[in-house]
Design a protein around this motif. Structure first.
Motif, PDB file in Angstrom:
ATOM      1  N   VAL A  37       0.865  -1.178   0.000  1.00  0.00           N
ATOM      2  CA  VAL A  37       0.000   0.000   0.000  1.00  0.00           C
ATOM      3  C   VAL A  37       0.898   1.224   0.000  1.00  0.00           C
ATOM      4  O   VAL A  37       1.690   1.418   0.928  1.00  0.00           O
ATOM      5  CB  VAL A  37      -0.945   0.004   1.224  1.00  0.00           C
ATOM      6  N   GLY A  38       0.790   2.055  -1.036  1.00  0.00           N
ATOM      7  CA  GLY A  38       1.628   3.242  -1.158  1.00  0.00           C
ATOM      8  C   GLY A  38       1.268   4.319  -0.146  1.00  0.00           C
ATOM      9  O   GLY A  38       0.322   4.170   0.639  1.00  0.00           O
ATOM     10  N   ASN A  39       1.994   5.407  -0.189  1.00  0.00           N
ATOM     11  CA  ASN A  39       1.760   6.527   0.730  1.00  0.00           C
ATOM     12  C   ASN A  39       0.430   7.217   0.433  1.00  0.00           C
ATOM     13  O   ASN A  39      -0.025   7.259  -0.698  1.00  0.00           O
ATOM     14  CB  ASN A  39       2.886   7.550   0.609  1.00  0.00           C
ATOM     15  N   TRP A  40      -0.152   7.791   1.474  1.00  0.00           N
ATOM     16  CA  TRP A  40      -1.330   8.659   1.402  1.00  0.00           C
ATOM     17  C   TRP A  40      -2.561   7.975   0.824  1.00  0.00           C
ATOM     18  O   TRP A  40      -3.397   8.603   0.196  1.00  0.00           O
ATOM     19  CB  TRP A  40      -0.998   9.942   0.621  1.00  0.00           C
ATOM     20  N   VAL A  41      -2.682   6.673   1.045  1.00  0.00           N
ATOM     21  CA  VAL A  41      -3.853   5.916   0.594  1.00  0.00           C
ATOM     22  C   VAL A  41      -4.920   5.963   1.674  1.00  0.00           C
ATOM     23  O   VAL A  41      -4.619   5.925   2.860  1.00  0.00           O
ATOM     24  CB  VAL A  41      -3.457   4.454   0.279  1.00  0.00           C
ATOM     25  N   SER A  42      -6.187   6.040   1.243  1.00  0.00           N
ATOM     26  CA  SER A  42      -7.321   5.971   2.175  1.00  0.00           C
ATOM     27  C   SER A  42      -8.105   4.701   1.901  1.00  0.00           C
ATOM     28  O   SER A  42      -8.500   4.443   0.757  1.00  0.00           O
ATOM     29  CB  SER A  42      -8.238   7.188   2.006  1.00  0.00           C
ATOM     30  N   LEU A  43      -8.328   3.905   2.950  1.00  0.00           N
ATOM     31  CA  LEU A  43      -9.076   2.661   2.845  1.00  0.00           C
ATOM     32  C   LEU A  43     -10.280   2.743   3.783  1.00  0.00           C
ATOM     33  O   LEU A  43     -10.125   2.997   4.972  1.00  0.00           O
ATOM     34  CB  LEU A  43      -8.208   1.462   3.235  1.00  0.00           C
ATOM     35  N   MET A  44     -11.453   2.499   3.245  1.00  0.00           N
ATOM     36  CA  MET A  44     -12.665   2.515   4.052  1.00  0.00           C
ATOM     37  C   MET A  44     -12.890   1.127   4.667  1.00  0.00           C
ATOM     38  O   MET A  44     -12.182   0.174   4.365  1.00  0.00           O
ATOM     39  CB  MET A  44     -13.873   2.893   3.194  1.00  0.00           C
TER      40      MET A  44
END
Length: 197
Positions: free
Chosen positions: A84-91
């Motif tokens: 998972v790369g930087n600055w990812v948002s996961l709900m």
């Protein structure tokens, strides 16, 4: 990440005190260090406890960047070879899993700034490009290009994101051209719901 992108996090202390997405992410980071030190049994024991307490299952070998938001966190699964790369948002309810048919490197790679909607399932050694947006409930089985929007089961690219990093804006809605495209692909219907032939 939590203070800037989660409207329910009014103060930095709230993340530390109340947000299980934050708690599970920081606990994973400890398990990841243990895994990399070769202390795999302890790392897996911590993973098991994190899963039990927070309902978040992140394999300690997974690679997760900085500035990550796990919004709610409940039901989140991230497999062993996922990146998972930087600055990812996961709900909540996102799965980054394998197909069950592969061995070795078998989990998704998520590019920087991607936004993964609630309940999105991304399976296999595929790439979700930088700045891409995956709609809630989508099943992704193929590569998703950078700065695109993928929707459906199975997911298809339906448009492109206007923002460089949708994860930072947390804007989940599709653009007008997408809705015009979808509306044009269905037959006209009357107000009572019957289809005009």
């Amino acid at each position: 990440a939590f203070k800037g992108r989660d409207p329910s996090c009014a103060q930095y202390s709230w993340a530390l005190l109340y947000l299980k997405g934050y708690h599970s992410l920081q606990s994973y980071r400890i398990a990841h260090v243990l895994w990399n030190q070769g202390r795999k049994v302890l790392a897996l024991a911590l993973q098991s406890r994190i899963s039990e307490v927070f309902a978040v299952d992140i394999h300690p070998a997974a690679k997760i960047g900085e500035g990550i938001l796990l919004d709610h966190g409940t039901g989140l699964v991230i497999g062993e070879t996922a990146v998972v790369g930087n600055w990812v948002s996961l709900m909540q309810g996102v799965t980054l899993g394998g197909t069950g048919k592969e061995h070795g490197d078998r989990h998704p790679k998520i590019g920087q700034g991607a936004l993964l909607g609630a309940g999105a399932t991304i399976l296999g050694n595929i790439t979700v490009g930088e700045g891409a947006m995956i709609a809630a409930g989508s099943l992704v089985l193929k590569h998703v290009p950078p700065h695109s929007m993928a929707v459906g089961n199975p997911a298809k690219v339906v448009g492109y994101t206007e923002k460089e990093d949708p994860s930072l804006t947390m804007k989940h809605d599709a653009r007008r051209d997408y809705f015009e495209h979808v509306a044009g692909s269905f037959p006209d219907s009357r107000s009572n719901g019957s289809v005009v032939k």
